[in-house]
Design a protein around this motif. Structure first.
Motif: not given
Ligand code: SAM
Length: 520
Positions: A341, A90, A241, A88, A290, A47, A293-294
């Motif tokens: 995502y 937030r 999301r 990634a 939400d 990440l 992150n994953h």
């Molecule tokens: C549910 S949101 C999580 C919160 C998001 N990071 C935010 O700033 O609002 C999902 C998005 O987060 C980012 N994301 C989540 N997990 C990630 C990971 N392991 N690596 C990179 N980007 C990630 C992607 O842009 C994804 O579309």
């Protein structure tokens, strides 16, 4: 990434073992894959583009406004705080040490935006209720999309602004890709999946037209709120999301409507033929939660807890204070994550990475209808996608292939073969080599379908990586540290072909063993 095939140990124990008898209990969980010999995953490291393992607290004005808004709406004190994660956007990090199994997030119902809650708050509520009463409810994700578009149009004057203003402008999901970018996926099943997702969004847009026309006629719609672009970005937001809360409500959510075509966090991919039925639960937007992150190797999911009367996340491992907490968006491949995502973790960090292989009953099979009916009784379509991983395949793959290649003399024969294969896990010996050959041929055909060669794609990826390291890369994510979309697509397509090559190699071993056994 290139070592996997070369270092493959050719032994029968390394095979996919699709023939081994399985217990009834194991057969019951027939959607699961075998996983063996997978590389140790790198956890959080993937990440952090910066290489830092301590994300920075998001102490900005927008973060503060969200915190105040959440508190005002009943969010109890949490053990998580918003952080900025390079590459990634937030995320959420632990504010104190967390023990494994601890409930580290509690989101009360007032903050759970279900379709029913969105409908309640919507300016289109009378029309949505009329549609429901007439037995033509709008799908869940359309209701949520309309709500998002309306709230977005209201801007700072709306109740939901502190939440909305923090959402990224671009999600990176496939609804935002150009046609040319979608074309990069040609040859892979992901291309089909991408087109399906885009078609679903188009269909949803078309489907809401009568309602929007009625809204305009009755003066219910704020000017410009529900134009194509606003709804398209609302669909993209939902795709990236939306969380399926398996334990909240019924299959149709807390209202009577179906769950639409979105495939956001935690929902299953719909690209597998007729596939399994839509899982139960309600899809919802979860402000604050939400931001999680994953983590590809994470096993914890957000879900509704009736006991806590809240959406709860339990830690799947211990966390140090300051460490980013991750959740699982589902057991998704890099390609699936990329489509929904906008990011694909390096395959070595994602134990669920792989490729989907399509097997189909032959169109010219004279007993196709009998076989299709027999397969349907076991939950399979006449054409079906099966997930392959580097050393794993679902056991039904071979059984399905057995149905495809078997010669049956009657509908009853087809039924009893399907019964034998899928219920009793008893694979007729004489079918084994032909089924193996059929799967090998399907893998080879899948390899051939990619328009460019593996070597060419590897060379291009390497060149792009070098450019990026030299400072010339153009990150497509929220930070320049993220690999570009082209890089991620190449990474995904390269890995898919590596999995196919490995599967062919293993199955050829198995075929030799099966033939040797037959001779003795
Ligand atoms: C549910 S949101 C999580 C919160 C998001 N990071 C935010 O700033 O609002 C999902 C998005 O987060 C980012 N994301 C989540 N997990 C990630 C990971 N392991 N690596 C990179 N980007 C990630 C992607 O842009 C994804 O579309």
């Amino acid at each position: 990434m290139t070592a996997a095939i070369a270092t493959c140990t050719p032994s029968a124990t390394a095979a996919l073992q699709a023939w081994r008898p399985r217990t009834a209990a194991a057969a019951a969980s027939r959607r699961s894959c075998r996983r063996r010999g997978l590389p140790a995953h790198a956890g959080l490291l993937g990440l952090f583009g910066s290489g830092s393992s301590t994300p920075q607290l998001a102490n900005d004005e927008e973060g503060e406004a969200l915190r105040a808004w959440l508190e005002q709406r009943g969010l109890p004190p949490q053990q998580l705080a918003a952080v900025v994660v390079p590459g990634a956007g937030r995320g959420l990090a632990a504010t104190k040490p967390i023990a494994k199994g601890e409930a580290l997030l509690r989101l009360p119902l007032e903050l759970v935006l279900t379709p029913a809650a969105a409908q309640q708050r919507s300016c289109l509520r009378p029309l949505l209720e009329e549609a429901e009463a007439a037995g033509r409810p709008l799908p869940a994700w359309s209701v949520l999309a309309l709500f998002l578009a309306e709230a977005h149009a209201a801007g700072a004057t709306g109740d939901w602004w502190p939440y909305l203003r923090l959402l990224p402008e671009q999600t990176g999901c496939v609804l935002e890709w150009s046609e040319a970018e979608v074309g990069w996926l040609r040859g892979s099943q992901l291309h089909e999946a991408a087109l399906e997702i885009r078609a679903a969004a188009d269909a949803s847009w078309q489907e809401m037209q009568p309602l929007l026309a009625a809204a305009a006629q009755r003066g219910l719609a704020p000017p410009g709120a529900f134009d194509r672009a606003s709804l398209q970005s609302a669909f993209a937001m939902l795709l990236s999301r939306l969380v399926r809360l398996a334990s909240l409500g019924g299959n149709s959510g807390s209202s009577s409507r179906g769950s639409g075509s979105g495939s956001g966090s935690g929902s299953s991919s719909s690209s597998g033929g007729s596939g399994p039925a839509e899982p139960p639960g309600t899809e919802a937007l979860l402000p604050f939660a939400d931001l999680l992150n994953h983590g590809p190797s994470c096993t914890s999911h957000l879900d509704w807890s009736a006991q806590d009367a809240a959406v709860v996340l339990r830690a799947d491992r211990k966390y140090k204070a300051g460490e980013e907490v991750l959740v699982s968006y589902g057991d998704k491949t890099g390609g699936e994550l990329l489509l929904s995502y906008g990011f694909a973790p390096p395959p070595a960090t994602n134990p669920h990475d792989g490729v989907k292989l399509r097997l189909s009953l032959r169109q010219d099979d004279p007993v196709r209808d009998w076989k299709a009916a027999a397969l349907a009784r076991h939950g399979f379509a006449p054409s079906q996608l099966f997930p392959l991983r580097m050393q794993a395949a679902p056991w039904e793959l071979m059984h399905y292939a057995g149905m495809c290649v078997a010669e049956v003399g009657s509908a009853a024969d087809a039924d009893s073969l399907a019964e034998r294969l899928f219920r009793q896990d008893d694979f007729p010996r004489e079918l084994q080599p032909v089924a193996l050959e059929a799967v090998i041929r399907a893998c080879q055909a899948a390899q051939q379908a990619y328009p460019s060669s593996l070597d060419a794609d590897r060379a291009e990826l390497e060149a792009l990586q070098q450019q990026q390291q030299a400072g010339g890369g153009s990150g497509s994510g929220s930070s320049g540290a993220a690999p570009s979309r082209r890089q991620q697509v190449l990474q995904v397509l390269i890995y898919e072909r590596q999995v196919l090559a490995r599967t062919i190699f293993i199955l050829q071993q198995e075929l030799r063993d099966v033939k040797r056994l037959a001779r003795t």
